[in-house]
Design a protein around this motif. Sequence first.
Motif, PDB file in Angstrom:
ATOM      1  N   HIS A 190      29.765  44.105  35.882  1.00 41.43           N
ATOM      2  CA  HIS A 190      30.011  45.079  37.153  1.00 41.43           C
ATOM      3  C   HIS A 190      30.871  44.348  37.679  1.00 41.43           C
ATOM      4  N   ASP A 191      30.659  45.644  38.720  1.00 42.61           N
ATOM      5  CA  ASP A 191      31.360  45.120  40.405  1.00 42.61           C
ATOM      6  C   ASP A 191      30.852  44.414  40.915  1.00 42.61           C
ATOM      7  N   VAL A 192      31.260  44.224  41.940  1.00 37.46           N
ATOM      8  CA  VAL A 192      30.477  43.516  43.885  1.00 37.46           C
ATOM      9  C   VAL A 192      32.048  43.802  45.068  1.00 37.46           C
ATOM     10  N   ARG A 193      31.265  43.352  45.638  1.00 40.97           N
ATOM     11  CA  ARG A 193      32.290  43.962  47.006  1.00 40.97           C
ATOM     12  C   ARG A 193      32.054  42.396  47.876  1.00 40.97           C
ATOM     13  N   SER A 194      32.484  42.077  48.914  1.00 38.77           N
ATOM     14  CA  SER A 194      32.602  41.353  49.133  1.00 38.77           C
ATOM     15  C   SER A 194      31.967  40.644  50.024  1.00 38.77           C
ATOM     16  N   ARG A 195      30.950  41.656  51.014  1.00 42.32           N
ATOM     17  CA  ARG A 195      29.970  41.487  51.744  1.00 42.32           C
ATOM     18  C   ARG A 195      29.188  40.684  51.015  1.00 42.32           C
ATOM     19  N   GLY A 196      28.692  40.782  49.704  1.00 46.71           N
ATOM     20  CA  GLY A 196      27.733  39.909  49.606  1.00 46.71           C
ATOM     21  C   GLY A 196      26.936  41.048  48.497  1.00 46.71           C
ATOM     22  N   ASP A 197      27.699  42.920  47.821  1.00 44.34           N
ATOM     23  CA  ASP A 197      26.528  43.267  46.878  1.00 44.34           C
ATOM     24  C   ASP A 197      26.944  43.756  45.453  1.00 44.34           C
ATOM     25  N   THR A 198      26.608  43.089  45.075  1.00 46.69           N
ATOM     26  CA  THR A 198      26.841  43.363  43.407  1.00 46.69           C
ATOM     27  C   THR A 198      25.901  43.396  42.445  1.00 46.69           C
ATOM     28  N   HIS A 199      26.250  43.302  40.937  1.00 47.98           N
ATOM     29  CA  HIS A 199      25.744  44.553  39.633  1.00 47.98           C
ATOM     30  C   HIS A 199      25.491  45.669  40.281  1.00 47.98           C
ATOM     31  N   LEU A 200      27.164  46.331  40.779  1.00 49.08           N
ATOM     32  CA  LEU A 200      26.731  48.117  41.110  1.00 49.08           C
ATOM     33  C   LEU A 200      28.085  48.026  39.694  1.00 49.08           C
ATOM     34  N   PRO A 201      27.974  49.421  39.862  1.00 49.59           N
ATOM     35  CA  PRO A 201      29.274  50.300  38.461  1.00 49.59           C
ATOM     36  C   PRO A 201      30.578  49.720  39.111  1.00 49.59           C
ATOM     37  N   ILE A 202      31.182  49.662  37.668  1.00 49.89           N
ATOM     38  CA  ILE A 202      32.743  49.290  37.971  1.00 49.89           C
ATOM     39  C   ILE A 202      33.116  50.843  38.559  1.00 49.89           C
ATOM     40  N   GLY A 203      34.094  50.317  39.861  1.00 45.65           N
ATOM     41  CA  GLY A 203      34.739  51.267  40.492  1.00 45.65           C
ATOM     42  C   GLY A 203      33.928  51.556  41.717  1.00 45.65           C
ATOM     43  N   ALA A 204      32.540  51.010  41.655  1.00 39.55           N
ATOM     44  CA  ALA A 204      32.511  51.316  43.133  1.00 39.55           C
ATOM     45  C   ALA A 204      31.854  49.550  44.349  1.00 39.55           C
ATOM     46  N   GLY A 205      33.340  48.651  43.957  1.00 36.43           N
ATOM     47  CA  GLY A 205      33.114  47.747  44.211  1.00 36.43           C
ATOM     48  C   GLY A 205      34.435  46.782  44.748  1.00 36.43           C
ATOM     49  N   GLU A 206      35.028  46.106  44.332  1.00 34.89           N
ATOM     50  CA  GLU A 206      36.771  46.002  44.561  1.00 34.89           C
ATOM     51  C   GLU A 206      37.285  45.281  43.833  1.00 34.89           C
ATOM     52  N   VAL A 207      36.626  44.073  42.719  1.00 31.16           N
ATOM     53  CA  VAL A 207      37.078  43.767  41.528  1.00 31.16           C
ATOM     54  C   VAL A 207      38.486  44.317  41.097  1.00 31.16           C
ATOM     55  N   ASP A 208      39.286  43.952  40.278  1.00 27.79           N
ATOM     56  CA  ASP A 208      40.401  44.306  39.950  1.00 27.79           C
ATOM     57  C   ASP A 208      40.538  44.094  38.957  1.00 27.79           C
ATOM     58  N   TYR A 209      40.344  44.778  37.800  1.00 28.34           N
ATOM     59  CA  TYR A 209      39.620  44.673  36.226  1.00 28.34           C
ATOM     60  C   TYR A 209      40.837  44.625  36.044  1.00 28.34           C
ATOM     61  N   ASP A 210      41.780  44.985  35.959  1.00 28.91           N
ATOM     62  CA  ASP A 210      43.293  44.982  35.454  1.00 28.91           C
ATOM     63  C   ASP A 210      43.029  42.990  35.047  1.00 28.91           C
ATOM     64  N   ILE A 211      42.687  42.920  35.757  1.00 25.25           N
ATOM     65  CA  ILE A 211      43.312  41.228  35.456  1.00 25.25           C
ATOM     66  C   ILE A 211      42.676  40.655  34.135  1.00 25.25           C
ATOM     67  N   VAL A 212      41.697  41.664  33.975  1.00 26.59           N
ATOM     68  CA  VAL A 212      40.536  41.412  32.935  1.00 26.59           C
ATOM     69  C   VAL A 212      41.325  42.288  31.542  1.00 26.59           C
ATOM     70  N   SER A 213      42.130  43.548  31.574  1.00 25.26           N
ATOM     71  CA  SER A 213      42.591  44.430  30.493  1.00 25.26           C
ATOM     72  C   SER A 213      43.404  42.696  31.216  1.00 25.26           C
ATOM     73  N   GLU A 214      44.569  42.498  31.454  1.00 26.38           N
ATOM     74  CA  GLU A 214      45.414  41.888  31.024  1.00 26.38           C
ATOM     75  C   GLU A 214      45.509  40.390  30.694  1.00 26.38           C
TER      76      GLU A 214
END
Length: 250
Positions: A190-214
């Motif tokens: 899921h995606d997350v924003r640092s202000r506390g929003d979580t369990h968002l669709p991927i792309g709606a937050g700030e997580v760098d999923y390229d790290i997961v890809s790597e």
Amino acid sequence: MDVGLTVGDSLERTDRTIEGFEFAELSIGDSVDTDDIDVNRLEAILADAHADLCVHLPFKQVLVTPVPEINDAIVEYLTRLLEWAGSVGAQKAVLHGTARDPHDTDLRPLFADQLTRIATAADDAGVELVVENVGHQKRGVPLTVLGDLARETETAVCFDVGHAFMEDGDDGVERFCSRYGDLVSHLHVHDVRSRGDTHLPIGAGEVDYDIVSEHLAGFDGTVAVEVFTDDVALLRDTARRTKSALDLDS
């Protein structure tokens, strides 16, 4: 790799959203006891969707306390739930990595012992136990400590990407994936924003999923989309983005 969907404890939500996913991750033991689950309906919903089953063990139940009698009761309780999970064909059971005081180092050997006992109960039930990182929560064991304890006890991990970001940003995701990626059998995405929003669709937050890809490209375990919406289009979009991030066919 199978991509599934967390559905909470609701068979209604399962029925509305599970089509197109390969498994449902059903929450058991918190607000709905296993005795209250309509197993025939659950099996019918999964059969219609050609989906398998995983379960999430109780969110509110800590894994370890300083009191031996309470620890024994925790194992007994979770064993009962795991036996039910095995009886309905669940493949995996997710367990939050929590302690009454997660920063009490004296509890860590007890945590390891509890985890081993519960994993044994899961094996006996024919279910794979996966311990989830929840270090951003009050009773969650810190990321690196959880990884060390999982490796020590040879327990598989449910790596929750958003939880790791909430605990220590992209650095937390990078650190865990680089050190403990070989232990990961199950993912929560899921995606997350640092202000506390979580369990968002991927792309709606700030997580760098390229790290997961790597670190996890070609991942061959199970992945649960854990986005808190019943909008099927958004859920499927996160599934598509997950497959892309893990370098798998859409």
